[in-house]
Scaffold this motif. Structure first.
Motif, PDB file in Angstrom:
ATOM      1  N   LEU A   1     -24.565 -22.318   8.943  1.00 23.34           N
ATOM      2  CA  LEU A   1     -23.484 -22.679   9.868  1.00 23.34           C
ATOM      3  C   LEU A   1     -23.540 -21.813  11.120  1.00 23.34           C
ATOM      4  O   LEU A   1     -23.338 -22.297  12.238  1.00 23.34           O
ATOM      5  CB  LEU A   1     -22.120 -22.516   9.187  1.00 23.34           C
TER       6      LEU A   1
ATOM      7  N   MET B   1     -13.354 -16.793 -14.256  1.00 20.37           N
ATOM      8  CA  MET B   1     -13.007 -16.610 -12.845  1.00 20.37           C
ATOM      9  C   MET B   1     -14.132 -15.888 -12.112  1.00 20.37           C
ATOM     10  O   MET B   1     -14.545 -16.277 -11.024  1.00 20.37           O
ATOM     11  CB  MET B   1     -11.715 -15.792 -12.762  1.00 20.37           C
TER      12      MET B   1
ATOM     13  N   THR C   1     -20.584 -17.876  -8.345  1.00 23.43           N
ATOM     14  CA  THR C   1     -21.226 -19.124  -7.921  1.00 23.43           C
ATOM     15  C   THR C   1     -20.823 -19.467  -6.493  1.00 23.43           C
ATOM     16  O   THR C   1     -21.666 -19.790  -5.644  1.00 23.43           O
ATOM     17  CB  THR C   1     -20.806 -20.263  -8.865  1.00 23.43           C
ATOM     18  N   ALA C   2     -19.516 -19.373  -6.242  1.00 26.17           N
ATOM     19  CA  ALA C   2     -19.024 -19.689  -4.897  1.00 26.17           C
ATOM     20  C   ALA C   2     -19.651 -18.758  -3.866  1.00 26.17           C
ATOM     21  O   ALA C   2     -20.047 -19.184  -2.782  1.00 26.17           O
ATOM     22  CB  ALA C   2     -17.505 -19.591  -4.864  1.00 26.17           C
TER      23      ALA C   2
ATOM     24  N   SER D   1     -24.278 -29.802  -5.359  1.00 29.74           N
ATOM     25  CA  SER D   1     -23.425 -29.387  -6.476  1.00 29.74           C
ATOM     26  C   SER D   1     -23.067 -30.591  -7.335  1.00 29.74           C
ATOM     27  O   SER D   1     -22.873 -30.467  -8.539  1.00 29.74           O
ATOM     28  CB  SER D   1     -22.151 -28.724  -5.945  1.00 29.74           C
TER      29      SER D   1
ATOM     30  N   LYS E   1     -23.985 -28.617  -0.106  1.00 23.87           N
ATOM     31  CA  LYS E   1     -22.784 -28.814  -0.902  1.00 23.87           C
ATOM     32  C   LYS E   1     -22.902 -30.057  -1.767  1.00 23.87           C
ATOM     33  O   LYS E   1     -22.380 -30.102  -2.872  1.00 23.87           O
ATOM     34  CB  LYS E   1     -21.566 -28.898   0.021  1.00 23.87           C
TER      35      LYS E   1
ATOM     36  N   TYR F   1     -23.186 -19.843  -3.051  1.00 22.31           N
ATOM     37  CA  TYR F   1     -23.167 -20.961  -2.108  1.00 22.31           C
ATOM     38  C   TYR F   1     -22.854 -20.467  -0.706  1.00 22.31           C
ATOM     39  O   TYR F   1     -23.466 -20.882   0.274  1.00 22.31           O
ATOM     40  CB  TYR F   1     -22.120 -22.003  -2.514  1.00 22.31           C
ATOM     41  N   PHE F   2     -21.866 -19.560  -0.631  1.00 19.94           N
ATOM     42  CA  PHE F   2     -21.469 -19.036   0.670  1.00 19.94           C
ATOM     43  C   PHE F   2     -22.660 -18.357   1.344  1.00 19.94           C
ATOM     44  O   PHE F   2     -22.927 -18.548   2.529  1.00 19.94           O
ATOM     45  CB  PHE F   2     -20.313 -18.052   0.490  1.00 19.94           C
TER      46      PHE F   2
ATOM     47  N   VAL G   1     -24.204 -25.029  -9.896  1.00 20.07           N
ATOM     48  CA  VAL G   1     -22.935 -25.294 -10.598  1.00 20.07           C
ATOM     49  C   VAL G   1     -23.168 -25.394 -12.102  1.00 20.07           C
ATOM     50  O   VAL G   1     -22.430 -24.831 -12.911  1.00 20.07           O
ATOM     51  CB  VAL G   1     -22.298 -26.599 -10.075  1.00 20.07           C
TER      52      VAL G   1
ATOM     53  N   CYS H   1     -24.909 -21.129   2.647  1.00 22.45           N
ATOM     54  CA  CYS H   1     -24.399 -22.025   3.693  1.00 22.45           C
ATOM     55  C   CYS H   1     -24.009 -21.291   4.972  1.00 22.45           C
ATOM     56  O   CYS H   1     -24.213 -21.795   6.072  1.00 22.45           O
ATOM     57  CB  CYS H   1     -23.169 -22.771   3.189  1.00 22.45           C
ATOM     58  N   TYR H   2     -23.427 -20.093   4.807  1.00 28.91           N
ATOM     59  CA  TYR H   2     -22.847 -19.441   5.982  1.00 28.91           C
ATOM     60  C   TYR H   2     -23.887 -19.173   7.070  1.00 28.91           C
ATOM     61  O   TYR H   2     -23.649 -19.476   8.242  1.00 28.91           O
ATOM     62  CB  TYR H   2     -22.122 -18.165   5.561  1.00 28.91           C
TER      63      TYR H   2
ATOM     64  N   ARG I   1     -24.164 -22.927  14.996  1.00 30.47           N
ATOM     65  CA  ARG I   1     -23.275 -22.634  16.124  1.00 30.47           C
ATOM     66  C   ARG I   1     -24.049 -21.966  17.254  1.00 30.47           C
ATOM     67  O   ARG I   1     -23.832 -22.244  18.428  1.00 30.47           O
ATOM     68  CB  ARG I   1     -22.125 -21.736  15.662  1.00 30.47           C
TER      69      ARG I   1
ATOM     70  N   TYR J   1     -17.332 -18.231 -11.764  1.00 33.00           N
ATOM     71  CA  TYR J   1     -17.167 -19.233 -10.704  1.00 33.00           C
ATOM     72  C   TYR J   1     -17.081 -18.558  -9.335  1.00 33.00           C
ATOM     73  O   TYR J   1     -17.554 -19.105  -8.345  1.00 33.00           O
ATOM     74  CB  TYR J   1     -15.951 -20.124 -10.963  1.00 33.00           C
ATOM     75  N   GLY J   2     -16.476 -17.382  -9.305  1.00 37.68           N
ATOM     76  CA  GLY J   2     -16.435 -16.631  -8.051  1.00 37.68           C
ATOM     77  C   GLY J   2     -17.845 -16.287  -7.575  1.00 37.68           C
ATOM     78  O   GLY J   2     -18.174 -16.442  -6.390  1.00 37.68           O
TER      79      GLY J   2
END
Lengths: 227, 222
Positions: B205, B187, B193-194, B161, B158, B197-198, B172, B201-202, B209, B190-191
């Protein structure tokens, strides 16, 4: 002494002191409003996450995952650039509102995880005791569970608040004036990066230092309340 | 709309590739530096650990954005030639310094989480302090470090970015360029792009866990 003035001309920093002071107060103000928003969202999300209703906890879990795995900068851009006119306001968000909402949503996700840990740390007996004196669910939360939960997780919440204050520097990219924005002003008006950003760094450190003192004080005061 | 996805995806993927490159280099350099800082802070004397504590507080107390600007704009103003950094090294160095503070805290917490009896037993069998650290304490501490390192890796991803502001064409920045070509689909871009990243990263994560349930974890001082 000349080399010091060459590298860091404190006279420029003093000349811009009012700008930096405005920046500090804007940073603190933005952080405070975002903090209130984040605590509200965080508490709601934590309670939703612990509910038995699958729709409620899925919404909350999805929100936390989405925020945790995307960068704040993207969240700020999405909220500021992409939100169409809101029916309630009848206009688009201005940059300050957009920045605060993005910061609040971002910190709210992290805080909801902390608050959830706090609520889970409250022993079953407390809730049963509250039930047995006839408290409703809302009364139990308001008077018994949440006060103890917040006291238990105050240190990590303060840590997250420190992160929030630092993150607030990112809203300068959508044109909000705050401490980092004051540094950008000095850079663009005087082309003096040293005077601009070293001063900004010292100001942030001062805020951080006050936070540290406050956090130590709060931990000492609450020492008796913790399990 | 499908057109726009089709046209911009290669740009965004090129950006994602740079994001991946920066984050991989940073996790390596930042972990190494953080490991050294954390070890020195645990085993070093009073002076060493106070100095390193100041280093960690100074970096923790200021936003990453400020580190980036200081390294990219202020260091060249010293006039020393090897401090005139290009954007890419400046980004990697500032991110690594920032990462090292997190890693140092993890290393220290993990070493302190290994029960004292372990190193005492090692010392009583005749091992030197160094041997007991290397053969007994560290192997146990390393396991405890793995889960929180996943969190640090996500912080780095993160963090990359933010380096877009000094002109590195990572995800970004690639998204910003794409929105300039297709302003109407802002929209959507950027969606996307998000989402990228997800997607990066997900899994990290989730892996963290999983590691936490497998190895246990250390509680970090906040």
């Amino acid at each position: 002494m000349d080399w010091i003035l060459d590298f860091y001309n404190y006279r420029v920093a003093i000349q811009y002191a009012p700008e930096f002071a405005r920046g500090i107060s804007a940073t603190i103000w933005i952080s405070l409003v975002s903090l209130v928003l984040a605590l509200t969202i965080g508490t709601a999300a934590a309670i939703m996450r612990m509910s038995a209703n699958p729709v409620l906890w899925r919404i909350s879990a999805g929100y936390v995952q989405a925020i945790r795995s995307t960068p704040l900068l993207i969240q700020i851009y999405v909220i500021y650039f992409s939100l169409p006119a809101l029916p309630l306001l009848g206009r688009r968000l201005d940059e300050l509102e957009g920045g605060i909402i993005a910061l609040g949503l971002n910190a709210g996700a992290y805080m909801s995880e902390i608050i959830r840990a706090g609520i889970e740390s409250i022993s079953r007996g407390q809730i049963e005791g509250a039930q047995s004196v006839g408290m409703t669910y809302l009364q139990r939360m308001r008077y018994v569970v949440l006060p103890q939960a917040f006291a238990n997780v105050l240190p990590p919440l303060l840590g997250q608040t420190a992160v929030l204050i630092k993150d607030s520097s990112l809203v300068s990219f959508i044109g909000v004036f705050e401490l980092f924005g004051a540094g950008l002003t000095v850079l663009s008006e005087r082309l003096m990066p040293n005077e601009a950003f070293l001063t900004v760094a010292v100001c942030y450190l001062a805020i951080y230092w006050v936070m540290l003192i406050f956090s130590n004080f709060a931990q000492r005061r609450l020492g008796g309340v913790r399990r | 709309m499908v057109d726009v996805i089709w046209v911009t995806m290669p740009f965004l993927l090129a950006g994602l590739w740079i994001t991946i490159k920066i984050s991989l280099i940073t996790i390596l350099c930042g972990s190494l530096l953080g490991f050294v800082v954390g070890m020195l802070r645990t085993v070093g004397g009073w002076a060493v650990s106070t100095t390193l504590g100041l280093y960690i507080h100074a970096l923790r107390g200021t936003p990453f954005l400020v580190h980036l600007y200081i390294i990219y704009f202020v260091l060249p103003a010293t006039g020393i030639s090897w401090l005139q950094l290009e954007a890419f090294p400046a980004a990697v160095i500032s991110l690594s310094l920032y990462t090292s503070t997190y890693v140092a805290e993890i290393v220290r917490a993990a070493i302190e989480a290994v029960p004292r009896g372990q190193s005492e037993a090692a010392r009583s069998t005749g091992m030197t302090a160094l041997q007991s650290m290397w053969y007994v304490v560290l192997p146990q501490a390393l396991k405890l470090m793995i889960p929180p390192m996943g969190g640090v890796y996500v912080i780095i991803i993160k963090g990359t970015s933010i380096v877009s502001v000094i002109g590195i064409a990572e995800l970004v920045r690639a998204g910003e360029h794409a929105t300039q070509r297709h302003p109407k689909e802002l929209m959507l871009i950027y969606g996307m792009t998000a989402l990228l990243y997800f997607a990066y990263c997900y899994p990290v994560l989730r892996l963290a866990r999983w590691a936490e349930t497998k190895f246990g974890s250390v509680r970090l001082p906040s």
